[in-house]
Scaffold this active site. Structure first.
Site, PDB file in Angstrom:
ATOM      1  N   ASP A 167       0.808  -1.109   0.112  1.00 48.39           N
ATOM      2  CA  ASP A 167      -0.074  -0.072   0.012  1.00 48.39           C
ATOM      3  C   ASP A 167       1.043   1.334  -0.087  1.00 48.39           C
ATOM      4  OD1 ASP A 167      -2.579   1.072   0.278  1.00 48.39           O
ATOM      5  OD2 ASP A 167      -2.477   1.669   2.205  1.00 48.39           O
ATOM      6  N   ASP A 193       4.232   5.161   8.035  1.00 44.28           N
ATOM      7  CA  ASP A 193       2.650   4.454   7.790  1.00 44.28           C
ATOM      8  C   ASP A 193       2.747   3.160   7.272  1.00 44.28           C
ATOM      9  OD1 ASP A 193      -0.249   4.066   8.063  1.00 44.28           O
ATOM     10  OD2 ASP A 193      -0.443   5.571   6.353  1.00 44.28           O
TER      11      ASP A 193
END
Length: 409
Positions: A289, A309
């Site tokens: 991602d 992240d």
């Protein structure tokens, strides 16, 4: 022997001597680099297990000041960090003085300010450790434990490009509600005996809150990078389209890396090698991602790719998404130091290192046994991919020496 022949013989001998000297120097440099990597690996392994206490010896600085001074263009924290345990302890225990909805994004998070003014990002627990996230490799909610595991993997790989992360338990009633903003408070609700909140984000829904066990919520806190280091966001050259039936160019063009190499900032400097390091990191954790990435502003490609992240990781231990490695197998280059570190982590060392690194975290065990086994399997996949590149192009092409002096003055 005629004079002309003597000159030719002497010239040949001179060429042989020069080539021999160059070869010996190259071998000495290679040997020195290998010794450097071996010593770095040994230092990392000896310092993996952190002592989580509040003591900061030989300094009057706060843990926040220490962590802030660690940050330089190519590292978030240095190789030698005797204060690391104290900083993580402070992150997991310091009083929360303010709580707000998280910064913009797609996933639920809260922004907390700890005593002393330090900002951290809190990500709540959404799944059990053994829960398998089905579907696409980027499916599901963020995984708080993935952030913790990814940070320690960053330490183990020697990248030092991920912000500090630690597990934390918070009492939503006594620690969060008294200091929460109205915006965050408006998202609190009850489900049975459990206190929940759903926050504000692109995918945040009142029907899908994160819930504590009664009042106490498990989560992770990520240390906010110092404001003096503003971030710049970049589209990842190997990002996905996220549209059904529409492929990105890299997914069908095997020569795609040649085009990337001609495009700034990948045509010079360390950024392309950072992309390949990140592909290795993401493949190990199962993160498909990373459609964007961050670096420090106005860096002209010189600063690191920051590993921010990492919560869409460790979702399905049975899925090894090979496309994550596209930068590696399409470019067929890798840092020598990265290759040496991966080689040191074979034969179960990676698994044991991650267990040791996370053993003192408040939410230990951080990963399930299945995910630890997946790490070992994926490491072998990376090593096999590099070996295929070497077989095709040769070691001299695949292995890139790129050691950068890092200053913490």
């Amino acid at each position: 022997m005629k004079l002309k022949q003597r000159v030719v013989v002497l010239a040949l001998l001179l060429v042989i001597l020069v080539l021999t000297k160059l070869l010996l120097l190259d071998r000495l440099e290679t040997s020195a680099a290998q010794r450097q990597d071996q010593l770095s690996f040994q230092r990392m392994m000896s310092g993996l297990r952190l002592t989580m206490d509040s003591r900061l010896e030989h300094t009057l600085q706060s843990p926040w000041e220490i962590a802030s001074q660690w940050v330089v263009p190519r590292e978030v924290y240095p190789e030698d960090t005797p204060e690391m345990g104290a900083v993580l302890h402070a992150m997991s225990t310091k009083k929360i003085v303010r709580a707000d909805v998280g910064y913009k994004g797609t996933q639920l998070k809260a922004l907390l300010v700890l005593d002393g003014g330090q900002k951290v990002v809190f990500k709540p627990k959404r799944y059990r450790r053994d829960h398998v996230v089905e579907g696409e490799p980027y499916a599901g909610y963020d995984r708080h434990n993935a952030e913790v595991a990814a940070f320690h993997l960053d330490r183990i790989l020697g990248f030092r490009r991920a912000p500090l992360v630690v597990g934390r338990y918070v009492n939503l009633i006594t620690e969060i509600k008294p200091v929460a903003t109205e915006q965050l408070l408006s998202t609190f609700l009850k489900q049975g005996n459990n206190t929940c909140f759903y926050g504000k984000c692109y995918y945040c829904r009142e029907t899908e809150p994160a819930c504590a066990e009664r009042e106490v919520m498990e989560g992770s806190v990520t240390l906010w990078l110092p404001d003096v280091w503003p971030l710049q966001k970049h589209r990842h050259p190997w990002g996905r389209t996220y549209r059904e039936g529409k492929l990105a160019r890299w997914e069908y063009d095997e020569s795609y890396c040649d085009a990337v190499k001609k495009t700034p900032p990948y045509d010079a400097g360390p950024r392309l090698l950072d992309i390949i390091d990140t592909a290795i990191f993401d493949y190990l954790i199962g993160n498909a991602d990373r459609h964007h990435y961050e670096s420090f502003q106005d860096d002209e490609g010189a600063s690191m790719l920051i590993l921010l992240d990492n919560a869409k990781s460790f979702g399905n231990p049975s899925m090894d998404e090979r496309s994550i490695l596209a930068p590696l197998y399409q470019c067929c280059i890798i840092r020598v130091s990265t290759w040496n570190r991966l080689s040191h982590l074979k034969h179960g060392t990676l698994r044991s290192a991650l267990l040791s690194a996370t053993s003192q975290d408040p939410i230990y065990p951080v990963l399930s046994e299945a995910h630890l086994e997946a790490l070992e399997r994926r490491l072998q996949g990376i090593i096999g991919t590099v070996q295929q590149c070497i077989d095709q192009f040769g070691t001299d092409v695949v292995m890139v020496e790129d050691r950068m002096t890092l200053s913490h003055v």
